[in-house]
Design an enzyme around this catalytic site. Structure first.
Site, PDB file in Angstrom:
ATOM      1  N   TYR A 349       0.830  -1.207   0.000  1.00 45.86           N
ATOM      2  CA  TYR A 349       0.000   0.000   0.000  1.00 45.86           C
ATOM      3  C   TYR A 349       0.867   1.261   0.000  1.00 45.86           C
ATOM      4  CZ  TYR A 349      -4.225   2.689   0.366  1.00 45.86           C
ATOM      5  OH  TYR A 349      -5.261   3.552   0.060  1.00 45.86           O
ATOM      6  N   GLU A 384      -5.334   6.059   5.530  1.00 44.66           N
ATOM      7  CA  GLU A 384      -5.267   4.835   4.714  1.00 44.66           C
ATOM      8  C   GLU A 384      -4.406   3.771   5.364  1.00 44.66           C
ATOM      9  OE1 GLU A 384      -4.394   6.297   0.375  1.00 44.66           O
ATOM     10  OE2 GLU A 384      -3.915   7.824   1.842  1.00 44.66           O
ATOM     11  N   LYS A 445      -0.508  -1.277 -14.116  1.00 45.33           N
ATOM     12  CA  LYS A 445      -1.241  -1.083 -12.844  1.00 45.33           C
ATOM     13  C   LYS A 445      -2.723  -1.400 -12.988  1.00 45.33           C
ATOM     14  CE  LYS A 445      -2.647   1.106  -9.046  1.00 45.33           C
ATOM     15  NZ  LYS A 445      -2.284   0.393  -7.838  1.00 45.33           N
TER      16      LYS A 445
HETATM   17  P1  IOT Z   1      -3.428  -1.086  -4.928  1.00 44.96           P
HETATM   18  O1  IOT Z   1      -2.139  -0.419  -5.188  1.00 44.96           O
HETATM   19  O2  IOT Z   1      -4.047  -1.872  -6.021  1.00 44.96           O
HETATM   20  O3  IOT Z   1      -3.420  -1.976  -3.620  1.00 44.96           O
HETATM   21  C1  IOT Z   1      -2.748  -1.588  -2.477  1.00 44.96           C
HETATM   22  C2  IOT Z   1      -2.180  -2.830  -1.819  1.00 44.96           C
HETATM   23  O4  IOT Z   1      -3.232  -3.696  -1.383  1.00 44.96           O
HETATM   24  C3  IOT Z   1      -1.326  -3.696  -2.739  1.00 44.96           C
HETATM   25  O5  IOT Z   1      -0.003  -3.252  -2.821  1.00 44.96           O
HETATM   26  C4  IOT Z   1      -1.445  -5.061  -2.097  1.00 44.96           C
HETATM   27  O6  IOT Z   1      -0.563  -5.209  -1.001  1.00 44.96           O
HETATM   28  C5  IOT Z   1      -2.867  -5.053  -1.568  1.00 44.96           C
HETATM   29  N1  IOT Z   1      -3.799  -5.660  -2.564  1.00 44.96           N
HETATM   30  C6  IOT Z   1      -4.338  -5.061  -3.636  1.00 44.96           C
HETATM   31  N2  IOT Z   1      -5.166  -5.898  -4.295  1.00 44.96           N
HETATM   32  C7  IOT Z   1      -5.144  -7.063  -3.620  1.00 44.96           C
HETATM   33  C8  IOT Z   1      -5.788  -8.333  -3.787  1.00 44.96           C
HETATM   34  N3  IOT Z   1      -6.630  -8.555  -4.783  1.00 44.96           N
HETATM   35  N4  IOT Z   1      -5.520  -9.306  -2.898  1.00 44.96           N
HETATM   36  C9  IOT Z   1      -4.661  -9.099  -1.889  1.00 44.96           C
HETATM   37  N5  IOT Z   1      -4.042  -7.920  -1.672  1.00 44.96           N
HETATM   38  C10 IOT Z   1      -4.267  -6.923  -2.514  1.00 44.96           C
HETATM   39  C11 IOT Z   1      -5.029   2.291  -4.311  1.00 44.96           C
HETATM   40  C12 IOT Z   1      -4.790   1.120  -5.160  1.00 44.96           C
HETATM   41  O7  IOT Z   1      -4.818   1.174  -6.379  1.00 44.96           O
HETATM   42  O8  IOT Z   1      -4.458   0.026  -4.470  1.00 44.96           O
HETATM   43  N6  IOT Z   1      -3.953   2.541  -3.431  1.00 44.96           N
HETATM   44  C13 IOT Z   1      -2.909   3.397  -3.924  1.00 44.96           C
HETATM   45  C14 IOT Z   1      -3.251   4.871  -3.864  1.00 44.96           C
HETATM   46  C15 IOT Z   1      -3.669   5.487  -2.619  1.00 44.96           C
HETATM   47  C16 IOT Z   1      -4.224   6.869  -2.933  1.00 44.96           C
HETATM   48  N7  IOT Z   1      -4.202   7.692  -1.792  1.00 44.96           N
HETATM   49  C17 IOT Z   1      -3.879   8.997  -1.806  1.00 44.96           C
HETATM   50  N8  IOT Z   1      -3.742   9.657  -2.916  1.00 44.96           N
HETATM   51  N9  IOT Z   1      -3.777   9.574  -0.650  1.00 44.96           N
HETATM   52  C18 IOT Z   1      -1.589   3.070  -3.207  1.00 44.96           C
HETATM   53  O9  IOT Z   1      -0.676   3.889  -3.282  1.00 44.96           O
HETATM   54  O10 IOT Z   1      -1.473   1.989  -2.680  1.00 44.96           O
HETATM   55 MG    MG Z   2      -0.307  -0.370  -5.540  1.00 47.56          MG
END
Ligand code: IOT
Ligand code: MG
Length: 515
Positions: A349, A384, A445
């Site tokens: 994250y 978050e 992504k």
């Molecule tokens: P994403 O980057 O897809 O997911 C964040 C984390 O959640 C991943 O790195 C992983 O560890 C876990 N994860 C995601 N999908 C799964 C899954 N299907 N099964 C298990 N674990 C999973 C949004 C996003 O696209 O999440 N998060 C962004 C942006 C945050 C925006 N916030 C802001 N602007 N203040 C991020 O940076 O992580």
């Molecule tokens: Mg990510």
């Protein structure tokens, strides 16, 4: 496995003890009374004896109350530490709270600029109360100033209740921000130490970190090597001797964390991937798990079940941003569904924030840097990375990409290293290219809200009740605000909130506005 002995607390200073935190969201509550300090505290922990003391240290009239964990392991981290009397010869055996106390005793308030970790802390020293967050505010911290006394807690809901909203002088606390719906509760900003002297009412704030505004040109190979070193160190400091779990989507962020974890962990490495009936990334995650040789699990849940976890997500993050909640919802469900007891969980994250990963459609590198600057200026308060998101299910979560050193480096890299040769997050992909399948390194992504179908399912649930497209965003916001009011401001248990009813109410209210 060692987990932080305290992940949250509520503390009253120079007043009656605060009401028992009926909404301590994670683990069990333990109570301590510190004699002479004028302090009453309850803490919550993920594991341990019900009677165990929460993470405190006292010496020379100073008391420290810590939630979370520090990333100083022994004296290697601070070379001069052996020469500092407060640290003695036994640096390696100090608890985190003792380490922080020693740092305070040697450096005073400025010592808080040295501390790295995923933590927040309350320090009592000679009638002054210092409430401080880590650089990212990754364990949120809230204050309520009363006449001659003060309450501090890691969850705003622990400070709500009957007298909320009756303290007009409260806005004048430097280094704090308001909490929606809780008029007299203030949130300590990320990277900030707030000092309050209850007897005199004096209040000051000091920044301990802020996002770098400048950028550095580095030879690509040098940037890649530095990131590789920093991320490796960030993962290593988050491991202990026991088993560890990585939540894995198969995207580059979580795959990088999984690869480094597998390489450096001493215990079993488990990876887990969540999918729903509306979508999954199982193939991508399995490819990585097989390549690394982790113990891998796939969990599939109903997509509407993910949306019905909203009360838990809102109670954990204590904010009202529906877009960010779409990222958190699948994780909340995943943490709830994990079998077995408490886990130490690493995530990917936050990588997208300093790397501009969410901004696939931004073409110019200059504009990419502008959105990165914007995201770094607005993360504070979204919560978050709050430990409560995993803590409601009894787990300790930690996020290597938001390690202070990794974040400092990533933010500072010039944007041409983040988008290079048409490849997003280029520097990260290059840093872990040797550790992962080529397909993973090249994989574009896909956000968690997209891969799990969370955004589309929530939208479909609203449209099924007749809501037009252009009103969907407003209705999601209205739902989140209604849930926040109930669980965080009025103290209703999340389990009692019926999401389908909240959804119908939001649509009914929308119809009234529309007519
Ligand atoms: P994403 O980057 O897809 O997911 C964040 C984390 O959640 C991943 O790195 C992983 O560890 C876990 N994860 C995601 N999908 C799964 C899954 N299907 N099964 C298990 N674990 C999973 C949004 C996003 O696209 O999440 N998060 C962004 C942006 C945050 C925006 N916030 C802001 N602007 N203040 C991020 O940076 O992580
Ligand atoms: Mg990510």
């Amino acid at each position: 496995m060692t987990l932080p002995s305290t992940t949250g607390f509520v503390v009253g200073i120079e007043g009656p003890p605060p009401a028992a935190p009926s909404l301590a969201m994670s683990g069990q509550r333990v109570t301590v009374d510190i004699r002479g300090g004028g302090l009453h505290a309850s803490g919550w922990a993920i594991q341990g004896d019900p009677g165990a003391a929460i993470a405190t240290a006292s010496g020379d009239g100073v008391t420290v109350l810590l939630a979370g964990e520090l990333h100083h392991r022994g004296s290697d981290d601070i070379p001069e530490i052996g020469d500092i009397p407060e640290f003695g010869d036994a640096t390696a055996t100090l608890t985190d709270a003792e380490f922080l106390l020693a740092c305070w005793q040697h450096y005073g308030r400025a010592g808080l600029r040295l501390i790295q970790g995923r933590f927040c802390v309350v320090i009592l020293d000679a009638g002054a109360v210092v409430a401080a967050t880590d650089h990212a505010g990754s364990i949120p911290l809230y204050l309520r100033v009363l006449a001659g006394s003060l309450e501090v807690a890691t969850e705003a809901k622990a400070l709500g209740g009957a007298s909320a909203g009756r303290n007009p002088g409260v806005t004048a606390i430097p280094g704090t921000a308001p909490v929606p719906g809780l008029a007299d509760v203030r949130r300590v900003r990320a990277g900030t130490a707030v000092t309050v002297v209850p007897s005199s009412g004096a209040k000051t704030a000091m920044r301990t970190w802020s996002p770098p505004q400048h950028r550095e040109m580095l030879a690509p190979a040098k940037a890649v090597a530095r990131l590789s070193d920093a991320l490796t160190a960030a993962v290593c400091t988050r491991l202990d001797d026991g088993p560890v779990t990585v939540v894995l989507s198969g995207g580059i962020d979580s795959s990088a964390v999984a690869a480094l974890t597998k390489r450096h962990a001493h215990g079993t490495v488990t990876t887990v991937s969540l999918g729903t009936d509306a979508g999954d990334e199982f193939d991508a995650a399995r490819l990585v798990a097989e390549h690394l040789g982790t113990t891998h699990h796939e969990l599939r849940v109903g997509s509407e079940q993910v949306i019905r976890a909203l009360p838990w997500a809102v109670a954990a993050a204590e904010m009202v941003d529906a877009e960010v909640l779409e990222y958190l919802l699948p994780l909340v469900v995943l943490y709830q569904q994990l079998p077995g007891g408490p886990r130490r969980i690493l995530t990917g994250y936050g990588a997208d924030i300093p790397l501009g990963g969410m901004h696939r459609d931004t073409d110019m590198v200059g504009s990419l840097d502008d959105v990165i600057a914007h995201d770094m200026a607005t993360f504070d308060g979204l919560n978050e990375m709050s430990p409560v998101i995993g803590g409601t299910a009894g787990h300790w979560t930690t996020h290597p990409f938001w390690d202070r050193s990794v974040l400092d480096l990533l933010v500072r890299l010039e944007p041409g290293l983040k988008r290079r040769e048409g490849i997003d997050k280029w520097v990260l992909r290059a840093a872990v290219a040797d550790l992962l399948p080529e397909q993973t390194v090249r994989r574009p992504k896909l956000g968690i809200h997209e891969g799990s179908g969370t955004t589309s399912t929530w939208t479909a649930m609203l449209k099924a009740e007749g809501l037009p497209d252009e009103r969907v965003a407003a209705a999601k916001r209205a739902m989140v605000e209604a849930i926040h009011r109930r669980v965080n401001c009025e103290g209703e248990p999340p389990a009692l909130v019926d999401v389908d009813e909240v959804l119908r109410d939001a649509i009914a209210a929308d119809r009234v506005v529309a007519t």
